[in-house]
Scaffold this active site. Sequence first.
Site, PDB file in Angstrom:
ATOM      1  N   GLU A 415       9.291   7.684  -2.857  1.00 46.91           N
ATOM      2  CA  GLU A 415       8.419   6.960  -3.060  1.00 46.91           C
ATOM      3  C   GLU A 415       8.169   5.470  -2.616  1.00 46.91           C
ATOM      4  O   GLU A 415       8.788   4.746  -3.401  1.00 46.91           O
ATOM      5  CB  GLU A 415       7.364   7.338  -4.142  1.00 46.91           C
ATOM      6  N   CYS A 416       7.238   5.028  -1.955  1.00 51.51           N
ATOM      7  CA  CYS A 416       7.008   3.616  -1.767  1.00 51.51           C
ATOM      8  C   CYS A 416       8.377   2.682  -1.565  1.00 51.51           C
ATOM      9  O   CYS A 416       8.989   2.820  -0.325  1.00 51.51           O
ATOM     10  CB  CYS A 416       6.053   3.143  -2.677  1.00 51.51           C
ATOM     11  N   GLY A 417       8.756   2.077  -2.590  1.00 51.93           N
ATOM     12  CA  GLY A 417      10.056   1.466  -2.357  1.00 51.93           C
ATOM     13  C   GLY A 417      11.180   2.369  -2.060  1.00 51.93           C
ATOM     14  O   GLY A 417      11.939   1.727  -1.300  1.00 51.93           O
ATOM     15  N   MET A 420      11.248   2.803   1.776  1.00 51.07           N
ATOM     16  CA  MET A 420      11.593   1.673   2.449  1.00 51.07           C
ATOM     17  C   MET A 420      13.185   1.612   2.488  1.00 51.07           C
ATOM     18  O   MET A 420      13.633   1.286   3.433  1.00 51.07           O
ATOM     19  CB  MET A 420      10.879   0.299   1.683  1.00 51.07           C
ATOM     20  N   GLY A 516       7.448   8.913   1.605  1.00 48.14           N
ATOM     21  CA  GLY A 516       6.234   8.325   2.010  1.00 48.14           C
ATOM     22  C   GLY A 516       5.804   7.131   1.027  1.00 48.14           C
ATOM     23  O   GLY A 516       6.492   6.881   0.020  1.00 48.14           O
TER      24      GLY A 516
END
Length: 544
Positions: A415-417, A420, A516
């Site tokens: 998720e998110c970080g 990335m 995501g």
Amino acid sequence: MNSKNVTSNNQSAPRLIIAGTGSGAGKTTVTLGLMKALAQRGLSVQGFKCGPDYIDPTYHTAVTGRPSRNLDAWMTSPAYVKQTFQRASAGHDISIIEGVMGLYDGKDPLSNIGSTAEIAMITQTPVILVVDVRSMARSAAAIVLGFQHLEPELNIAGVIVNRCGSAGHYTIVKKAIEQMCGIPVVGWLKRDEDMSIPERHLGLVPAIERGELEPLFQRAADVLLEGTDLDLLLELATSAPPLSVHSTILAGSTNVIPSNTAHVADTARTSDTLNISSDTEMALISDKTNTNDMANATDITNIARLASVKDAEHVAQHAALHIHSKPDTYQPVIAVARDAAFNFYYPDNLELLEAAGARLKYFSPLAGEGIPAEADSIYLGGGFPEEFAAVIAGNERFLEGLREAARSQMPLFAECGGYMVLAETLTDREGRTYTMAGIIPAQVQMQKKRAALGYREASAVQDSFLLKQGEVLRGHEFHYSMMTYREEGAIPYAYETKGLRGSKQEGYAAGSIVAGYTHVHLGSDPQAAQRWVEHCRLYREHQA
């Protein structure tokens, strides 16, 4: 293990909600000062936060010494919120719930959905309204009176006025509010520019862990106690009505597996999202409670009735998702990255995975650790990987472990970080580019302006170990980075997310990977946690 059913049993649960007239009114300062002052009296304080915020719960946890909980009736359901509150507050002397934005600000400007007011009514909690009274006198009474009349069912039990210019100013405001509103002004905080909560940035978690914010918490308590009647606040907290409990509690355990009715109970709710202006993301250091509780179909059906669910039978079917596997069933291991770079986790998500039969194994990429050898799955939460990109790029054990997990079809959720870090490169705000795992064919670029913020309803674009195509999880999105794919036309998107500005496809789902920007709350569909754990078992079988 024997269990005992507690049905409609009244429980005394002293509690308060600290709400504001708007963002910046001072509710976080008041909340932290109150928590610290109560703890200094020897009381056991349990903290809560309205909405999806990660930062304020981190403060709460640091002050109270126990994990704070998020209460969000849109991401989950009213019944879920009530049960979560009952479960977490059990055994503590007092519960303090910090609101979000203004008291009535939420997902929908025409209703209380997603607001502090909604949580107050669900939990039947007295509200202490924090009002910034700079440059006003009797007008403060008009503000409080308006808040009282907007929702007559809400119990605004008292007021704390913030940023008073002097004791005389406080006296004027207090008389005006008490005359017109009929509720006590229990205290005041003087105008103090040095009392601001520090910027919500990457250094928060390490600073808390080093104890650097303890002077701030103590100062907040001292300032609050200087002008506030703490005994009166405790009286207001104990005036809260008894909570009726309907849950299954195992002997020797205070945990109850939360049930969810969001997608049947909230069918009338809109899917528009709210831009949350003040509550951004930060770490919530989750507890490692071993969840050994069971929920049965009867309990879930009754919870469904509490939430006015028409299709209670459908909800009852979800009960089976919370029942632990038999002792002879393999307990798969989910490796959870947790340190200053990866720390955005809802405790509920971790506990639902445990309830589904998983064993969680925590590890720290920043400490040079790789993926635990016994892992059957990996969970990479959000956080601030861009601020630790050099360290992450230098941990080849970690990055190669992610690549090997992808090659071996190990379930990998990011998720998110975490999302990335799965990209090829990450470029920070200073323009420095670092090599990441390279699993997702994309580059990440940090932006100076916020890229996204708000509630999300995430519908699966394709089948995965988490969701079947078309199934929905609710969550929240907040980030300053942009993910740019090498081939924009061939992206295997994970979700179609619906928000205030319409719908979009986002994330990445290919092979055994689901990733995501959306931070999902598994409480919005606990079946997702069950499916995840079952795929972990299948992975282990294939490796045997």
